[in-house]
Design an enzyme around this catalytic site. Sequence first.
Site, PDB file in Angstrom:
ATOM      1  N   HIS A 126       0.850  -1.106  -0.022  1.00 19.37           N
ATOM      2  CA  HIS A 126      -0.140  -0.117   0.017  1.00 19.37           C
ATOM      3  C   HIS A 126       0.769   1.314  -0.078  1.00 19.37           C
ATOM      4  CE1 HIS A 126      -3.719   2.166   1.186  1.00 19.37           C
ATOM      5  NE2 HIS A 126      -2.879   3.010   1.778  1.00 19.37           N
ATOM      6  N   GLU A 127       2.056   1.401   0.943  1.00 16.48           N
ATOM      7  CA  GLU A 127       2.751   2.488   0.903  1.00 16.48           C
ATOM      8  C   GLU A 127       3.554   2.641  -0.323  1.00 16.48           C
ATOM      9  OE1 GLU A 127       2.240   4.543   3.024  1.00 16.48           O
ATOM     10  OE2 GLU A 127       0.774   3.513   4.373  1.00 16.48           O
ATOM     11  N   HIS A 130       1.671   4.753  -2.485  1.00 15.09           N
ATOM     12  CA  HIS A 130       1.892   6.113  -2.291  1.00 15.09           C
ATOM     13  C   HIS A 130       3.069   6.609  -2.766  1.00 15.09           C
ATOM     14  CE1 HIS A 130      -1.973   6.350  -0.323  1.00 15.09           C
ATOM     15  NE2 HIS A 130      -1.578   5.868   1.003  1.00 15.09           N
ATOM     16  N   HIS A 136      -5.670   7.422  -2.700  1.00 11.67           N
ATOM     17  CA  HIS A 136      -6.466   6.223  -2.157  1.00 11.67           C
ATOM     18  C   HIS A 136      -7.581   5.918  -3.143  1.00 11.67           C
ATOM     19  CE1 HIS A 136      -5.276   6.728   2.338  1.00 11.67           C
ATOM     20  NE2 HIS A 136      -4.662   5.867   1.778  1.00 11.67           N
TER      21      HIS A 136
HETATM   22  N1  TQI Z   1      -1.374   5.269   6.968  1.00 10.50           N
HETATM   23  C1  TQI Z   1      -2.311   6.213   6.078  1.00 10.50           C
HETATM   24  C2  TQI Z   1      -2.001   5.564   4.560  1.00 10.50           C
HETATM   25  O1  TQI Z   1      -1.048   5.174   4.247  1.00 10.50           O
HETATM   26  C3  TQI Z   1      -1.420   7.489   5.887  1.00 10.50           C
HETATM   27  C4  TQI Z   1      -2.222   8.595   5.098  1.00 10.50           C
HETATM   28  C5  TQI Z   1      -3.449   8.877   5.529  1.00 10.50           C
HETATM   29  C6  TQI Z   1      -1.824   8.998   3.825  1.00 10.50           C
HETATM   30  N2  TQI Z   1      -3.889   9.761   4.398  1.00 10.50           N
HETATM   31  C7  TQI Z   1      -3.186   9.547   3.475  1.00 10.50           C
HETATM   32  C8  TQI Z   1      -0.832   8.718   2.998  1.00 10.50           C
HETATM   33  C9  TQI Z   1      -3.141  10.007   1.891  1.00 10.50           C
HETATM   34  C10 TQI Z   1      -0.808   9.136   1.836  1.00 10.50           C
HETATM   35  C11 TQI Z   1      -2.113   9.897   1.426  1.00 10.50           C
HETATM   36  O2  TQI Z   1      -3.134   5.510   4.225  1.00 10.50           O
HETATM   37  S1  TQI Z   1      -1.853   4.075   7.817  1.00 10.50           S
HETATM   38  C12 TQI Z   1      -3.563   1.406   5.577  1.00 10.50           C
HETATM   39  C13 TQI Z   1      -4.888   1.138   4.989  1.00 10.50           C
HETATM   40  C14 TQI Z   1      -2.291   3.087   6.856  1.00 10.50           C
HETATM   41  C15 TQI Z   1      -3.289   2.347   6.376  1.00 10.50           C
HETATM   42  O3  TQI Z   1      -1.186   3.910   8.690  1.00 10.50           O
HETATM   43  O4  TQI Z   1      -3.271   4.462   8.444  1.00 10.50           O
HETATM   44  C16 TQI Z   1      -2.482   0.782   4.886  1.00 10.50           C
HETATM   45  C17 TQI Z   1      -1.150   2.247   6.295  1.00 10.50           C
HETATM   46  F1  TQI Z   1      -5.208   1.190   3.834  1.00 10.50           F
HETATM   47  F2  TQI Z   1      -5.232  -0.064   5.313  1.00 10.50           F
HETATM   48  F3  TQI Z   1      -6.018   1.750   5.693  1.00 10.50           F
HETATM   49  C18 TQI Z   1      -0.936   1.249   5.491  1.00 10.50           C
HETATM   50 CL1  TQI Z   1      -2.713  -0.563   4.158  1.00 10.50          CL
HETATM   51 ZN    ZN Z   2      -2.906   5.114   2.209  1.00  8.85          ZN
END
Ligand code: TQI
Ligand code: ZN
Length: 169
Positions: A126-127, A130, A136
């Site tokens: 996922h990261e 990004h 998303h």
């Molecule tokens: N981190 C968030 C994410 O990676 C950070 C974030 C929020 C973000 N809004 C964003 C990053 C917009 C970039 C652009 O989404 S988390 C998930 C999932 C997170 C969440 O730690 O909440 C995953 C990390 F998708 F499951 F919600 C990995 Cl897979």
């Molecule tokens: Zn994300």
Amino acid sequence: HYTFFPGKPRWSVSDSELTYAFLPGNQLAADVKSVFTRAFDRWSEVTTLTFVETDSYSSADIKIGFYSGDHGDGEPFDGVLGTLAHAFSPPSGWFHLDGEENWVTSGDLTSSSSTTAVDLESVAVHEIGHLLGLGHSSVEEAIMYPTITSGTRKLELASDDIAGIQELY
Ligand code: TQI
Ligand code: ZN
Ligand code: ZN
């Protein structure tokens, strides 16, 4: 449906080989590194990008590190669960993971796993999305969908993820 960051930032094509390095001082087990290798491979399979690990942290395009709490970028980590990791849009390359999470790498998330166990490979895939420029997605099957059911793994790119990344690379 997939989204991009405002302005649709991407790595330039001359950078189709992207290097990545792990924060010096994070002593990472071999299985942790192989999780990142597999996660990068999923994206390189569907794009023209290749990812190469380098020992030179300062010159690497993508800088991966585990941090706890406030680590200097204005987005402090919050301990177990909550925010797990964050990555910044291109061409920043910062990929930070919360060192206080109960990361699982083996693939055997079972009912006996702690309820706080987080699958490292799922988060890495996922990261990396990004890091490459994807925001998303509204498609529930997509890797870039903004929630994951705790205690599960989600590793396969959906057709929505592939369409999004192929619009960039
Ligand atoms: N981190 C968030 C994410 O990676 C950070 C974030 C929020 C973000 N809004 C964003 C990053 C917009 C970039 C652009 O989404 S988390 C998930 C999932 C997170 C969440 O730690 O909440 C995953 C990390 F998708 F499951 F919600 C990995 Cl897979
Ligand atoms: Zn994300
Ligand atoms: Zn950070």
